[in-house]
Design a protein around this motif. Sequence first.
Motif, PDB file in Angstrom:
ATOM      1  N   UNK A   1       0.826  -1.201   0.000  1.00  0.00           N
ATOM      2  CA  UNK A   1       0.000   0.000   0.000  1.00  0.00           C
ATOM      3  C   UNK A   1       0.863   1.255   0.000  1.00  0.00           C
ATOM      4  N   UNK A   2       1.955   1.246   0.790  1.00  0.00           N
ATOM      5  CA  UNK A   2       2.856   2.388   0.812  1.00  0.00           C
ATOM      6  C   UNK A   2       3.427   2.687  -0.551  1.00  0.00           C
TER       7      UNK A   2
ATOM      8  N   UNK B   1       3.354  16.181   7.359  1.00  0.00           N
ATOM      9  CA  UNK B   1       3.585  14.738   7.411  1.00  0.00           C
ATOM     10  C   UNK B   1       2.594  14.094   8.380  1.00  0.00           C
ATOM     11  N   UNK B   2       2.367  14.758   9.523  1.00  0.00           N
ATOM     12  CA  UNK B   2       1.398  14.261  10.500  1.00  0.00           C
ATOM     13  C   UNK B   2      -0.013  14.272   9.908  1.00  0.00           C
ATOM     14  N   UNK B   3      -0.329  15.341   9.192  1.00  0.00           N
ATOM     15  CA  UNK B   3      -1.650  15.448   8.568  1.00  0.00           C
ATOM     16  C   UNK B   3      -1.835  14.379   7.501  1.00  0.00           C
ATOM     17  N   UNK B   4      -0.784  14.151   6.707  1.00  0.00           N
ATOM     18  CA  UNK B   4      -0.874  13.186   5.618  1.00  0.00           C
ATOM     19  C   UNK B   4      -1.131  11.767   6.102  1.00  0.00           C
TER      20      UNK B   4
ATOM     21  N   UNK C   1      -3.713   6.770   6.712  1.00  0.00           N
ATOM     22  CA  UNK C   1      -3.464   5.613   7.562  1.00  0.00           C
ATOM     23  C   UNK C   1      -4.346   5.528   8.800  1.00  0.00           C
ATOM     24  N   UNK C   2      -5.137   6.553   9.084  1.00  0.00           N
ATOM     25  CA  UNK C   2      -5.944   6.511  10.310  1.00  0.00           C
ATOM     26  C   UNK C   2      -6.959   5.375  10.280  1.00  0.00           C
TER      27      UNK C   2
ATOM     28  N   UNK D   1       5.364  12.785   1.144  1.00  0.00           N
ATOM     29  CA  UNK D   1       6.285  11.697   1.453  1.00  0.00           C
ATOM     30  C   UNK D   1       5.906  10.928   2.717  1.00  0.00           C
ATOM     31  N   UNK D   2       5.222  11.601   3.670  1.00  0.00           N
ATOM     32  CA  UNK D   2       4.907  10.964   4.937  1.00  0.00           C
ATOM     33  C   UNK D   2       4.136   9.660   4.819  1.00  0.00           C
ATOM     34  N   UNK D   3       2.962   9.649   4.146  1.00  0.00           N
ATOM     35  CA  UNK D   3       2.160   8.415   4.084  1.00  0.00           C
ATOM     36  C   UNK D   3       2.872   7.224   3.443  1.00  0.00           C
TER      37      UNK D   3
END
Length: 404
Positions: free
Chosen positions: A67-68, A240-243, A248-249, A365-367
């Motif tokens: 998935x990533x 990055x936290x938002x993404x 992923x939540x 890039x985060x997710x």
Amino acid sequence: MIELNFIDRFKTEGKLKKSYKKSKLSYLRRIRWAVAAFYFGMGLCFATWASRIPDIKMALDLSAADLGTILFALPLGQLAMMPFSGKLVTRFGSHRVGVFSLIMYAISLSNMGLATSSWQLALGLFLFGIFGNMNSISINTQGVYTEKLYQKTIMASFHGVWSFAGFTGALIGLGMLSLELSPFYHFLIVGLFVITLVAFNYRYLIKAKKTPITVERKKLFTKPDSALIWLGIIGFGCMASEGIMFDWSGIYFKDVVNAPGPLIILGYTSFMIMMATGRFLGDGLIVRFGRKKVIQTSGLLISAGLFTAVAFPYLIPSTIGFMLVGLGVSSIVPTLYSLAGKNTTVPPGEALTIVTSVSFLGFLMGPPVIGYIAELMGLRFSFAFIGIFGILIALMVSRIKAIQ
């Protein structure tokens, strides 16, 4: 004449038709509602995709790393379109590009529901990214035009509408899951609704003329202001936290929290509620407490929320944790953009370009990176890793003199 210059992308100055300046307040309000409807449609499409990621992951039998990898297709599409979106808006007008791109955004969303293999989903996400970038540039340009007509700051309210659309999309996702409707029919219904929004509001978008200006020749490489780089780094951590919350939540609630049935998107819903609330309240909090305290507190809220969800991976604590993350990310990026535009050493357009470019990398890039970390160390560890970013944000704020 109203001077318009959106993040220095277009190398033009726009002027609004005289008819707009003489318009009645009721017509200006109708323009504002129309622009807000496009923000809503854009946010609803993205939230709809995010709400069904766990189901699509399960349907295609994807691992976290798989998935990533596939999620990289969306930022690749956005990055591929970045050099061209501004030029298209300049040449054809933000009103035309906005209509076209939002319709195609909705169609791309619907088509992703038809994916039966990983390459088809990746292709769908790539197109979703292309039209998403076009839509973002054109609709934010419309937001700038509308703000100029009102001669007061209203951009935050537009971004609040986008966040509210995310909350709405999450609620619709809950309903569709309860009805056991497949992602394709879910996406199709939302896509048709967004196209209907376009049909009722496109004629009220602002049509701005463009006049060429002389662009000063500059060196190919120049050293950016260090304060702007620091602002961009703070934005990187926040986005990055938002993404990861967008992408992923739902998976975290499904695989780690073991939320039953439709409640797997409760974390995403709670996050979106608090992010929307924070954006509508952010301006007042900054006036009362100052930018520095608001950003520092926001960073700590991000860390506290993620660490809570990691330490107590149960339904209620994780929901509260995700609410804290939503409140934490809500005000940071709008505040950073405001600060960048007020930089005295670099023209506002260039300053915003630097900060937004660095910040947006975090969102892109985060997710995908989280997918690889989750495959190696587990999803809880990957969320804890991102939680460190909030603490770093709070520490970095104290080093930047531009934040007062």
